[in-house]
Design an enzyme around this catalytic site. Sequence first.
Site, short mmCIF file in Angstrom:
data_model
loop_
_atom_site.label_atom_id
_atom_site.label_comp_id
_atom_site.label_asym_id
_atom_site.label_seq_id
_atom_site.Cartn_x
_atom_site.Cartn_y
_atom_site.Cartn_z
CD GLU A 184 0.55 -22.32 34.15
OE1 GLU A 184 -0.36 -22.88 33.48
OE2 GLU A 184 1.75 -22.39 33.81
CB ILE A 228 5.45 -20.74 26.73
CG1 ILE A 228 4.48 -19.60 27.12
CG2 ILE A 228 6.90 -20.28 26.84
CD1 ILE A 228 4.54 -19.20 28.59
NE ARG A 229 11.14 -22.47 25.74
CZ ARG A 229 10.96 -21.35 26.44
NH1 ARG A 229 10.80 -20.20 25.82
NH2 ARG A 229 10.92 -21.39 27.74
CG HIS A 269 1.99 -22.35 30.23
ND1 HIS A 269 2.78 -22.69 31.31
CD2 HIS A 269 2.69 -22.67 29.13
CE1 HIS A 269 3.92 -23.19 30.87
NE2 HIS A 269 3.90 -23.18 29.56
CB CYS A 271 3.40 -26.64 29.04
SG CYS A 271 4.38 -26.12 27.63
CB SER A 318 9.48 -32.13 30.02
OG SER A 318 10.20 -32.11 28.81
N GLY A 352 7.36 -25.86 32.35
CA GLY A 352 8.75 -25.52 32.65
C GLY A 352 9.62 -26.23 31.64
N1 GLN Z 1 9.42 -27.21 25.63
C1 GLN Z 1 9.38 -27.53 27.03
C2 GLN Z 1 9.76 -28.97 27.28
O1 GLN Z 1 10.01 -29.69 26.37
C3 GLN Z 1 8.00 -27.26 27.60
C4 GLN Z 1 7.72 -25.77 27.60
C5 GLN Z 1 6.79 -25.32 28.66
O2 GLN Z 1 6.45 -26.03 29.62
N2 GLN Z 1 6.38 -24.08 28.54
O3 GLN Z 1 9.84 -29.40 28.41
#
Ligand code: GLN
EC number: 4.3.3.6
Length: 190
Positions: free
Chosen positions: A172, A134-135, A170, A78, A48, A46
């Site tokens: 999940e 994802i990012r 991820h 993540c 952080s 998500g």
């Molecule tokens: N870039 C997000 C962060 O710094 C992490 C991205 C993710 O959990 N998909 O919290």
Amino acid sequence: MKVGVIAVQGAFREHIRVLRELGADAVEVRRANELDGAEAVVIPGGESTAIGKLMRQYDLINPIKQLAHAGLPVFGTCAGMIVLANRIVGEESTHLGLMNVEVNRNSFGRQKDSFEADLDVPVLGADPYPAVFIRAPHIQSVGADVEVLATYEDRIVAVRQDNLLATSFHPELTGDLRLHAYFLGLAARS
Ligand code: GLN
């Protein structure tokens, strides 16, 4: 086995679905008493900063630290990996600060905002593991007590330190349940 999934923000529903598919009694956790009886904890992906802030607001930080120090397995994916780390590049403070790793939140650049890659993860067997990034952060350095489980283009993206497990990606979000099964295996042994 009861598994508490931190449900303050991010992809907690997807973790709960996978854990239930594997037969675990996965529950949403927003208050410390919801951790009662849990044998493992998952911190989802998500954002952080938001997850850390809400975990502080809901007084979840110290209870989880205590459980982790007592040997309870904790899996961060993540953003959850960032929440577990004891160093975050460019930031003064940490969240749980439990894992002896230095994470970099901006690893893969904009053109690679999100992507899927087949990873070699020897602890999961010979078949490649389909990892969704994802990012995603990556792990810039690890302490001597940390086992590297997978890399992607020379960057560390999955690690274990005793009862603590963390991935940049991820698990999940794919149909491959092997990483969650591996985590439940750690919990069953502890
Ligand atoms: N870039 C997000 C962060 O710094 C992490 C991205 C993710 O959990 N998909 O919290």
